[in-house]
Scaffold this motif. Structure first.
Motif, short mmCIF file in Angstrom:
data_model
loop_
_atom_site.label_atom_id
_atom_site.label_comp_id
_atom_site.label_asym_id
_atom_site.label_seq_id
_atom_site.Cartn_x
_atom_site.Cartn_y
_atom_site.Cartn_z
N ALA A 24 0.81 -1.22 0.00
CA ALA A 24 0.00 0.00 0.00
C ALA A 24 0.84 1.28 0.00
O ALA A 24 0.31 2.38 -0.06
N PRO A 41 -3.18 -0.39 -1.88
CA PRO A 41 -3.56 0.97 -1.46
C PRO A 41 -5.07 1.03 -1.24
O PRO A 41 -5.83 0.39 -1.98
N SER A 42 -5.50 1.77 -0.23
CA SER A 42 -6.92 1.78 0.13
C SER A 42 -7.82 2.18 -1.02
O SER A 42 -8.97 1.71 -1.12
N GLY A 44 -5.54 -1.62 2.25
CA GLY A 44 -4.60 -1.45 3.35
C GLY A 44 -4.88 -0.24 4.20
O GLY A 44 -5.88 0.46 4.03
N SER A 70 -1.37 -2.22 7.65
CA SER A 70 -1.67 -3.02 6.46
C SER A 70 -1.45 -4.51 6.70
O SER A 70 -2.25 -5.35 6.28
#
Length: 249
Positions: A17, A61-62, A88, A95
Motif C-alpha cells: 500500500a 492501497p486503500s 490497506g 496493512s
C-alpha cells in the motif's frame, strides 16, 4: 485435534500500500514496471513458486484494491495458489494487520513479504517455511553485513556532520530481508499486543521480539534485495536478464 495432527497451511501477506517516494513521482512502488511487469507481480510469483504456499494476500492501497485485483487477474500465476486482495491502512503495520485479519481458518504459518523484494529465490522462501514448521515461532532471512556500521547521533539538519557514538561488532550484525515467517498465532498476538501499547517496529519480527519471543535467522540471498532507489531498478533488471540467459527464456 493435536497440533501435530493439524494440517499445516502457509499463507503470505504482501503489504503493497506504500507510495515509494524514494523512487520518485509516479505509480506506487509495488506497481512500478520491472522488465515490463509490475514489481508486485514478480513478488507474488516469487511467493507462489513455493509449493508450500496455498494463499497470497495482497494488501493494496486503500483506493487501489480494484486496480490491484485486475492486475493479478491479468497475469499468469500458479493455479495451485489462491489470491486475495484487501485494502490497506496508513502504515505498514496497519496493512499487515488487515492482511492477517483476512486470513481464513486453518492457516498455521504466515509469511510477510515486501513487495519491493521481487526477486527472492524460492529456496529462501522454502527455508523460512521449513524453519517455522520445525518449531521456530519467528524466522528472518538475513545476510552478513559487508560494511562497517557506525552508530551516530542524528543531525538536526539533513546533510550536517553527525557524531559517531559507537561501532558495533560487524560479525554480530545481519541485514534482514523478507519473507519473514511466523507461527500464525504468535504473529497475530504480536500485532494485537504491540499495537495496543502504542509501540511500533520496523519489521514484524521486531514486534515478536517485543513480546519476548525468540526470533531466529536463516541464510538470506543476495537477490532478495529491496528495490528502493532508481539504481536498485537497474540492478533488478540485470538480475532478470541473467536469469533469462541462464534459463533460456
Amino acid at each position: 485435534m493435536s497440533d501435530e495432527a493439524r494440517p499445516r497451511r502457509t499463507a503470505v501477506v504482501i503489504p503493497a500500500a506504500g507510495r515509494g517516494v524514494r523512487l520518485g513521482p509516479g505509480a506506487p512502488k509495488a506497481l512500478r514496471a520491472l522488465n515490463g511487469t509490475p514489481m508486485l507481480i514478480h513478488a507474488v510469483r516469487a511467493m507462489a513458486a513455493s509449493r508450500a504456499v496455498s494463499l497470497v494476500v495482497v494488501v493494496a492501497p486503500s483506493d487501489g484494491a480494484a486496480e490491484v485485483k485486475n492486475l493479478l487477474d491479468a497475469h499468469a500465476l500458479p493455479e495451485r495458489t489462491d489470491y486475495l486482495v484487501v485494502p490497506g491502512g496508513d502504515t505498514r503495520q496497519e496493512s499487515v494487520h488487515l492482511g492477517l485479519q483476512a486470513l481464513p481458518e486453518g492457516i498455521t504459518t504466515v509469511l510477510v513479504h515486501d513487495a519491493a523484494r521481487p526477486l527472492v529465490p524460492v529456496e529462501t522462501v522454502d527455508a523460512v517455511i521449513e524453519a517455522v514448521r520445525d518449531g521456530a515461532v519467528a524466522v528472518v532471512p538475513a545476510l552478513p553485513v559487508a560494511d562497517t556500521v557506525k552508530e551516530v547521533e542524528p543531525a538536526e539538519k539533513p546533510g550536517d556532520p553527525e557524531q559517531v557514538v559507537a561501532t558495533p561488532v560487524r560479525a554480530r550484525l545481519r541485514a534482514v530481508q523478507t519473507p519473514q515467517g511466523f507461527d500464525h498465532d504468535t504473529l497475530v498476538n504480536a500485532h494485537a499486543t504491540v499495537a495496543l501499547t502504542g509501540e511500533g517496529a520496523t519489521d514484524d519480527a521486531g514486534m515478536v521480539e517485543k513480546l519476548g519471543a525468540p526470533v531466529v535467522v536463516v541464510p538470506g540471498h543476495e537477490e532478495a534485495f529491496k528495490v528502493t532507489r532508481p539504481l536498485d531498478l537497474v540492478l533488478a533488471e540485470a538480475v532478470l536478464a541473467r536469469r533469462r540467459a541462464n534459463d533460456g527464456f
